[in-house]
Design an enzyme around this catalytic site. Structure first.
Site, PDB file in Angstrom:
ATOM      1  NE  ARG A   2      -3.415  -2.473   2.726  1.00 35.85           N
ATOM      2  CZ  ARG A   2      -4.610  -2.815   2.249  1.00 35.85           C
ATOM      3  NH1 ARG A   2      -5.283  -1.959   1.527  1.00 35.85           N
ATOM      4  NH2 ARG A   2      -5.117  -4.016   2.494  1.00 35.85           N
ATOM      5  CE1 TYR A  46       1.823  -6.984  -3.643  1.00 35.58           C
ATOM      6  CE2 TYR A  46       3.551  -6.480  -2.077  1.00 35.58           C
ATOM      7  CZ  TYR A  46       2.522  -7.292  -2.512  1.00 35.58           C
ATOM      8  OH  TYR A  46       2.192  -8.419  -1.789  1.00 35.58           O
ATOM      9  CG  ASP A  84       6.118  -9.101   1.566  1.00 30.83           C
ATOM     10  OD1 ASP A  84       6.781 -10.132   1.312  1.00 30.83           O
ATOM     11  OD2 ASP A  84       5.013  -8.865   1.040  1.00 30.83           O
ATOM     12  N   GLY A 116      -6.964  -7.007   5.852  1.00 30.64           N
ATOM     13  CA  GLY A 116      -7.004  -5.747   5.113  1.00 30.64           C
ATOM     14  C   GLY A 116      -7.749  -4.791   6.028  1.00 30.64           C
ATOM     15  N   GLY A 140       0.052  -4.052   6.914  1.00 26.27           N
ATOM     16  CA  GLY A 140      -0.002  -3.169   5.756  1.00 26.27           C
ATOM     17  C   GLY A 140      -0.064  -1.691   6.058  1.00 26.27           C
ATOM     18  CB  SER A 162      -4.453  -9.519   4.576  1.00 26.28           C
ATOM     19  OG  SER A 162      -4.130  -8.851   3.386  1.00 26.28           O
ATOM     20  CG  LEU A 220      -4.337  -6.246  11.367  1.00 21.19           C
ATOM     21  CD1 LEU A 220      -3.878  -4.814  11.536  1.00 21.19           C
ATOM     22  CD2 LEU A 220      -4.701  -6.846  12.720  1.00 21.19           C
TER      23      LEU A 220
END
Ligand SMILES: NC(=O)c1ccc[n+]([C@@H]2O[C@H](COP(=O)([O-])OP(=O)(O)OC[C@H]3O[C@@H](n4cnc5c(N)ncnc54)[C@H](OP(=O)(O)O)[C@@H]3O)[C@@H](O)[C@H]2O)c1
Length: 298
Positions: free
Chosen positions: A22, A56, A51, A216, A262, A212, A214
Site C-alpha cells: 500500500r 505492487y 515485503d 485488510g 499493511g 493481511s 488484520l
C-alpha cells in the site's frame, strides 16, 4: 522487538514484517526524502524486514523504495528484503490477452533482474513465487533458483499461497529448502487452520508468513460486528489497541508465523510492537474464533 531467526537460514527477521503493497496509497510518503525518514524511524524501532512484490503499485513501490536505497546505500545492510514474482498483469504487456501466472525459469530470472534494478540493490534476502502456477514445471523452477543462488542475486527461496501438496511437489524437485509459505491468515481468513497449510509448516519446522493479518481494512468496517466488540473489550482489558489483539490472535497459533502488516501509520505500528508481547488466554483465542465464525465450536 526481538528479531527471529528464520529456520533453514541465517536471516534474523523482525517479528512483524512491514508489507509495502500500500506504499503508493500514502501521499505523505510520495517523495524520497519523506520515505527515507520514515524508513530510518522504522529501522530504529526494529521493523527491519520489508515485503515487496514486482507488481505492487504497478512496479512503482519497488522503484520508490529503491530511490531511498540508491540515495542511502548503507541502509541496505540494516534491513532484510523480500520480494515476489510470478503474477503477470496485462499492464505489464498489453499484448497478453489475460492476467495469468508464470513460474517459468526465464520469467523468474527476468523478474528478479527487474526487482533488483528497481530496488537498487544486488541481492534479495528472500524470493517467493507469488502464486502456485498450475502449469509450473518444478524442474524449471529448480533451474532458475539454482542460477539465482549461484549468481548471488537471491539468498533464500519460498512460496506464497501454496497448498501443502503444491508445496511438496515443488520442494521435491529443489536442491535447496523452501523456507516459508506466505499465506493469508487472519480472524477473517481462517482456512489455514483446516486446509493443512499451518500443520504442514509445523511438521516441516518451517516458519509461515501471514499476509493481511488484520483482514485488510475489512475487520474494522463493521463496528456492530460481535467480533469487533470482543476485540474492543479485550483491548481495554489488556491495555492495548484492538489491532494488537487481532494480530496477537494469529501470532498465538503454535506455527509461530510472522505477520506482514499493511499500515504505514506510526500509531498503529506501536500497537503492532505491543502485539509481540501479548499472550491471549485460550478462552480469549476461542472467543475471537467463535465471534469470527458466527457459531461455537462443535
Ligand atoms: N502474498 C500475497 O499474496 C499477499 C497478498 C496481499 C498482501 N500481501 C502482503 O501483506 C501485506 C499486508 O497486507 P494488508 O495491507 O492487507 O494487511 P493488514 O495489516 O491486514 O491491513 C492493512 C489495512 O488495514 C487498515 N487498518 C489497520 N488497522 C486499522 C484500524 N484499527 N482501523 C481501520 N483500519 C485499519 C490499514 O489502514 P491504514 O493505512 O489507515 O493504517 C490498511 O488499509 C501487504 O503489504 C503485502 O506485503 C501478500
Amino acid at each position: 522487538m526481538t528479531p527471529r531467526t528464520l529456520p533453514f537460514t541465517d536471516l534474523n527477521l523482525a517479528p512483524v514484517i512491514l508489507g509495502m503493497m500500500r506504499l503508493c496509497e500514502q501521499p505523505e510518503l510520495a517523495n524520497t526524502q519523506a520515505l527515507s525518514h520514515w524508513l530510518m524511524q522504522r529501522l530504529e524501532e526494529g521493523f527491519t524486514t520489508f515485503d515487496h512484490a514486482d507488481i505492487y503499485g504497478s512496479n512503482e513501490v519497488e522503484r520508490r523504495f529503491g530511490e531511498v536505497l540508491k540515495s542511502q546505500p548503507q541502509l541496505r545492510q540494516q534491513m532484510q528484503l523480500i520480494s515476489k514474482c510470478g503474477i503477470r498483469h496485462q499492464w505489464q504487456a498489453p499484448s497478453d490477452r489475460v492476467k495469468h501466472y508464470n513460474n517459468e525459469a526465464g520469467y523468474i530470472l527476468d523478474s528478479v533482474d527487474g526487482i533488483l534494478q528497481r530496488l537498487g540493490c544486488e541481492q534479495l534476502d528472500l524470493l517467493l513465487l507469488h502464486r502456485p502456477d498450475p502449469l509450473q514445471q518444478p524442474e524449471e523452477v529448480a533451474q532458475a533458483f539454482t542460477q539465482l543462488l549461484q549468481q548471488g542475486k537471491v539468498r533464500y527461496f519460498g512460496v506464497s499461497n501454496y497448498l501443502p501438496a503444491q508445496f511438496e511437489l515443488l520442494q521435491q524437485a529443489l536442491p535447496m529448502p523452501l523456507v516459508t509459505n506466505q499465506i493469508e491468515f487472519s480472524l477473517l481468513a481462517r482456512a489455514p487452520l483446516d486446509n493443512g497449510q499451518l500443520s504442514q509448516m509445523q511438521l516441516r519446522g518451517i516458519t509461515p508468513m501471514y499476509w493481511s493479518p488484520l483482514g485488510g481494512a475489512q475487520l474494522f468496517k463493521q463496528p456492530e460486528h460481535p467480533l469487533l466488540q470482543s476485540l474492543t473489550r479485550m483491548a481495554k482489558e489488556l491495555g492495548c489497541t484492538l489491532d494488537a489483539v487481532a494480530l496477537a490472535w494469529v501470532m498465538h497459533h503454535p506455527a509461530a508465523g510472522l505477520p506482514l502488516v499493511g499500515s504505514f501509520k506510526e500509531e498503529r505500528l506501536q500497537g503492532y510492537r505491543q502485539a509481540c508481547e501479548l499472550r491471549l488466554s485460550r478462552l480469549d483465542w476461542y472467543e475471537l474464533w467463535e465471534k469470527a465464525q458466527g457459531e461455537e465450536v462443535a
